[in-house]
Design a protein around this motif. Structure first.
Motif, PDB file in Angstrom:
ATOM      1  N   ILE A  17      43.912  22.138  93.407  1.00 12.77           N
ATOM      2  CA  ILE A  17      42.651  22.768  92.992  1.00 12.77           C
ATOM      3  C   ILE A  17      42.217  22.200  91.644  1.00 12.77           C
ATOM      4  O   ILE A  17      42.993  22.167  90.687  1.00 12.77           O
ATOM      5  N   ALA A  18      40.979  21.744  91.588  1.00 15.41           N
ATOM      6  CA  ALA A  18      40.373  21.309  90.327  1.00 15.41           C
ATOM      7  C   ALA A  18      39.218  22.248  90.016  1.00 15.41           C
ATOM      8  O   ALA A  18      38.302  22.417  90.837  1.00 15.41           O
ATOM      9  N   VAL A  19      39.251  22.863  88.860  1.00 17.09           N
ATOM     10  CA  VAL A  19      38.167  23.751  88.435  1.00 17.09           C
ATOM     11  C   VAL A  19      37.284  22.981  87.465  1.00 17.09           C
ATOM     12  O   VAL A  19      37.756  22.470  86.441  1.00 17.09           O
ATOM     13  N   LEU A  20      36.020  22.881  87.790  1.00 19.03           N
ATOM     14  CA  LEU A  20      35.058  22.149  86.980  1.00 19.03           C
ATOM     15  C   LEU A  20      34.109  23.137  86.312  1.00 19.03           C
ATOM     16  O   LEU A  20      33.399  23.883  87.000  1.00 19.03           O
ATOM     17  N   VAL A  21      34.126  23.159  84.996  1.00 18.36           N
ATOM     18  CA  VAL A  21      33.324  24.117  84.231  1.00 18.36           C
ATOM     19  C   VAL A  21      32.026  23.438  83.811  1.00 18.36           C
ATOM     20  O   VAL A  21      32.027  22.506  83.003  1.00 18.36           O
ATOM     21  N   VAL A  22      30.922  23.917  84.371  1.00 16.95           N
ATOM     22  CA  VAL A  22      29.617  23.277  84.181  1.00 16.95           C
ATOM     23  C   VAL A  22      28.647  24.277  83.557  1.00 16.95           C
ATOM     24  O   VAL A  22      28.154  25.182  84.247  1.00 16.95           O
ATOM     25  N   PRO A  23      28.345  24.140  82.284  1.00 19.16           N
ATOM     26  CA  PRO A  23      27.373  25.050  81.664  1.00 19.16           C
ATOM     27  C   PRO A  23      25.956  24.748  82.154  1.00 19.16           C
ATOM     28  O   PRO A  23      25.600  23.597  82.390  1.00 19.16           O
ATOM     29  N   ILE A  24      25.171  25.775  82.350  1.00 15.22           N
ATOM     30  CA  ILE A  24      23.762  25.614  82.718  1.00 15.22           C
ATOM     31  C   ILE A  24      22.945  25.977  81.478  1.00 15.22           C
ATOM     32  O   ILE A  24      22.669  27.144  81.206  1.00 15.22           O
ATOM     33  N   ASP A  25      22.591  24.953  80.702  1.00 14.00           N
ATOM     34  CA  ASP A  25      21.855  25.173  79.461  1.00 14.00           C
ATOM     35  C   ASP A  25      20.593  24.323  79.463  1.00 14.00           C
ATOM     36  O   ASP A  25      20.170  23.799  80.494  1.00 14.00           O
ATOM     37  N   ILE A  29      36.295  23.529  92.582  1.00 12.92           N
ATOM     38  CA  ILE A  29      35.610  24.807  92.346  1.00 12.92           C
ATOM     39  C   ILE A  29      34.751  24.642  91.104  1.00 12.92           C
ATOM     40  O   ILE A  29      35.250  24.294  90.029  1.00 12.92           O
ATOM     41  N   VAL A  30      33.456  24.882  91.240  1.00 17.91           N
ATOM     42  CA  VAL A  30      32.519  24.712  90.129  1.00 17.91           C
ATOM     43  C   VAL A  30      32.111  26.085  89.616  1.00 17.91           C
ATOM     44  O   VAL A  30      31.717  26.966  90.386  1.00 17.91           O
ATOM     45  N   VAL A  31      32.192  26.250  88.296  1.00 17.53           N
ATOM     46  CA  VAL A  31      31.926  27.553  87.706  1.00 17.53           C
ATOM     47  C   VAL A  31      31.319  27.358  86.317  1.00 17.53           C
ATOM     48  O   VAL A  31      31.546  26.330  85.675  1.00 17.53           O
ATOM     49  N   LYS A  32      30.522  28.333  85.874  1.00 18.88           N
ATOM     50  CA  LYS A  32      30.008  28.300  84.508  1.00 18.88           C
ATOM     51  C   LYS A  32      31.085  28.814  83.551  1.00 18.88           C
ATOM     52  O   LYS A  32      32.030  29.503  83.961  1.00 18.88           O
ATOM     53  N   GLU A  33      30.928  28.496  82.274  1.00 13.39           N
ATOM     54  CA  GLU A  33      31.988  28.822  81.317  1.00 13.39           C
ATOM     55  C   GLU A  33      32.238  30.320  81.188  1.00 13.39           C
ATOM     56  O   GLU A  33      33.381  30.758  80.981  1.00 13.39           O
ATOM     57  N   VAL A  53      31.259  22.859  75.637  1.00 15.16           N
ATOM     58  CA  VAL A  53      31.890  24.180  75.705  1.00 15.16           C
ATOM     59  C   VAL A  53      33.408  24.065  75.631  1.00 15.16           C
ATOM     60  O   VAL A  53      34.123  24.985  76.023  1.00 15.16           O
ATOM     61  N   VAL A  54      33.912  22.941  75.115  1.00 13.10           N
ATOM     62  CA  VAL A  54      35.346  22.679  75.149  1.00 13.10           C
ATOM     63  C   VAL A  54      36.143  23.710  74.351  1.00 13.10           C
ATOM     64  O   VAL A  54      37.244  24.091  74.759  1.00 13.10           O
ATOM     65  N   LEU A  55      35.610  24.175  73.239  1.00 16.49           N
ATOM     66  CA  LEU A  55      36.358  25.128  72.422  1.00 16.49           C
ATOM     67  C   LEU A  55      36.523  26.460  73.148  1.00 16.49           C
ATOM     68  O   LEU A  55      37.621  27.028  73.187  1.00 16.49           O
ATOM     69  N   LYS A  56      35.443  26.961  73.732  1.00 19.27           N
ATOM     70  CA  LYS A  56      35.525  28.238  74.459  1.00 19.27           C
ATOM     71  C   LYS A  56      36.449  28.122  75.666  1.00 19.27           C
ATOM     72  O   LYS A  56      37.293  28.984  75.907  1.00 19.27           O
ATOM     73  N   VAL A  57      36.285  27.040  76.442  1.00 21.63           N
ATOM     74  CA  VAL A  57      37.078  26.884  77.661  1.00 21.63           C
ATOM     75  C   VAL A  57      38.550  26.687  77.330  1.00 21.63           C
ATOM     76  O   VAL A  57      39.435  27.202  78.033  1.00 21.63           O
ATOM     77  N   GLY A  97      38.925  20.948  67.215  1.00 18.54           N
ATOM     78  CA  GLY A  97      40.329  21.303  67.030  1.00 18.54           C
ATOM     79  C   GLY A  97      41.165  21.367  68.290  1.00 18.54           C
ATOM     80  O   GLY A  97      42.252  21.956  68.284  1.00 18.54           O
ATOM     81  N   VAL A  98      40.717  20.745  69.393  1.00 17.18           N
ATOM     82  CA  VAL A  98      41.471  20.841  70.650  1.00 17.18           C
ATOM     83  C   VAL A  98      41.801  19.460  71.213  1.00 17.18           C
ATOM     84  O   VAL A  98      42.065  19.317  72.411  1.00 17.18           O
TER      85      VAL A  98
END
Length: 430
Positions: free
Chosen positions: A191-199, A226-230, A253-257, A392-393
């Motif tokens: 499973i690969a989860v892809l976090v895609v912000p809609i901005d 699996i594609v999901v927003k942050e 959105v790397v810091l939040k994720v 910082g990540v």
């Protein structure tokens, strides 16, 4: 084939003297009147592009250049543009007339060798004169494939067959096997989860190219995407009955994720995936050290491969410069911006180059840009790595790529670095 992005095609540059038959050759091979053909030397004035499919190699892009022996004032500008195409070439086709091989052609072959561009010699106009053995020895000694044609009389199928045979001898290996974008990070059935912000920067009604290509590569690897927003990531993780194998997010959105990624799950960004897929991830990781060494008055080049319309809070023109100033604490940093094919020939004035993921460039052009920076001793890094460093990540997103992580740590010294406070601390196990 029609919708394959240019950056994924094998780029074939066609070079030679004026009126040697370059345009006639491309028109015949592609089956279309792409380039104007005339007996008047210098008819081709700019680089002409034509995409097509050549199996088993796949999608290709022919680049028809102006004659590079044109000594007129306008011709010199055409020649300059023709040589710029070398940055994009995966393979060079050198068009010749029978038994014409001078220092001019010899210097071209040497240039291809210096730039490590494989070459195929195409001898045209064999209906007028047959190539002599001594002439052919120039290429046999260098093991350069040669095909003999008459672009005005031969059948298209015959020339294509000869071209395919020659290309298969020299084409870079990455075009003969499926390149890895994310497939090696997620196993079959994984499973690969892809976090895609809609901005504001998300295109209306669709996803951007890196996200689409990543989804496709996951599916090609017999895994689940699996594609999901942050904001929905924590809920998704709570309802899954197992941990995902990898999580990939947009750099913004790397810091939040990063705070939501479970322990032991591989984590990176789309931009960093493309830094490996299109460029040199290790070289980009090394380039990060320049960020902490910038001084007042430093010059930084922000380079983007595409030419999108900048928005109010654009990632390259606004956010990254702001984050770099905040990270370094410097106010007097000069930022320059280049997009699309526009790229400085001399990078010596810059202290750092920060490049986008290069999803619209082919790999050779991106590697050429990296080599250009290295030749001037200018550090170069990638959007995703730069953003992850200042947030910082960086070690977390480089975790799936041990060689890049090691290169980064070596540049920052033997101690692990507290990137947000810019001070050393005890190194932790990777």
């Amino acid at each position: 084939m029609i919708t394959t992005p240019k950056g994924l095609r094998l780029h074939i540059g066609v070079f030679g003297r004026t009126n040697v038959g370059k345009s006639s050759f491309i028109n015949l091979v592609t089956g279309q009147e792409v380039s104007i053909v005339s007996d008047i030397p210098g008819t081709t004035t700019d680089v002409v592009e034509k995409a097509m499919e050549i199996l088993p190699i796949g999608p290709v892009l022919f680049l028809d250049t102006a004659g590079i022996d044109d000594e007129t004032l306008l011709g010199k500008e055409r020649v300059r543009k023709a040589f710029e195409v070398l940055r994009r070439c995966d393979v060079a086709l050198l068009m010749l007339e029978p038994n014409v091989f001078t220092e001019f052609e010899s210097s071209l072959i040497k240039l291809f060798e210096e730039k490590k561009i494989p070459c195929v010699v195409v001898i045209n106009k064999i209906d007028v004169q047959k190539p002599e053995k001594e002439f052919l020895k120039n290429f046999e000694e260098k093991k350069i494939p040669v095909i003999e044609i008459c672009a005005l009389k031969d059948k298209r199928e015959d020339i294509l067959a000869k071209l395919k045979t020659a290309l298969l001898k020299v084409v870079p290996e990455e075009f003969l096997r499926e390149p890895q974008l994310i497939g090696d990070l997620v196993p079959p059935g994984g499973i690969a989860v892809l976090v895609v912000p809609i901005d504001l920067e998300a295109p209306k009604g669709r996803l951007i190219l890196p996200q689409v290509q990543t989804i496709r590569n996951v599916l090609d690897s017999d895994a689940t995407a699996i594609v999901v927003k942050e904001r929905e990531l924590p809920y998704l993780l709570s309802v899954l009955n197992r941990k995902p194998d990898v999580i990939v997010c947009d750099s913004q959105v790397v810091l939040k994720v990063a705070g939501d990624v479970p322990q032991g799950v591989k984590f990176t960004t789309f931009s960093i995936l493309f830094s490996r897929y299109k460029g040199d991830i290790v070289e980009f990781a090394k380039g990060l050290h320049a960020l902490k060494n910038l001084k007042e008055g430093a010059k930084v080049l922000i380079a983007e491969a595409c030419t999108h319309h900048p928005i109010e809070d654009d990632i390259g023109r606004v956010k990254i410069p702001r984050w770099i100033r905040q990270y370094t604490g410097l106010k007097d940093i000069s930022f320059s911006f280049h997009s699309g094919r526009s790229y400085p020939e001399d990078l010596s004035e810059y202290d750092l180059v920060v490049h986008c993921g290069a999803c619209t460039l082919n790999r050779r052009e991106m590697l050429s840009r990296i080599e250009l920076a290295k030749s001037k001793n200018v550090p170069i890094t990638n959007y995703g790595m730069c953003i992850s460093l200042v947030q910082g990540v960086i070690e977390k997103v480089l975790g799936p790529f041990p060689a890049a992580l090691l290169a980064f740590r070596n540049q920052f010294g033997r101690k692990k670095y507290d990137y947000r406070n810019r001070r050393s601390c005890k190194i932790l196990d990777a």
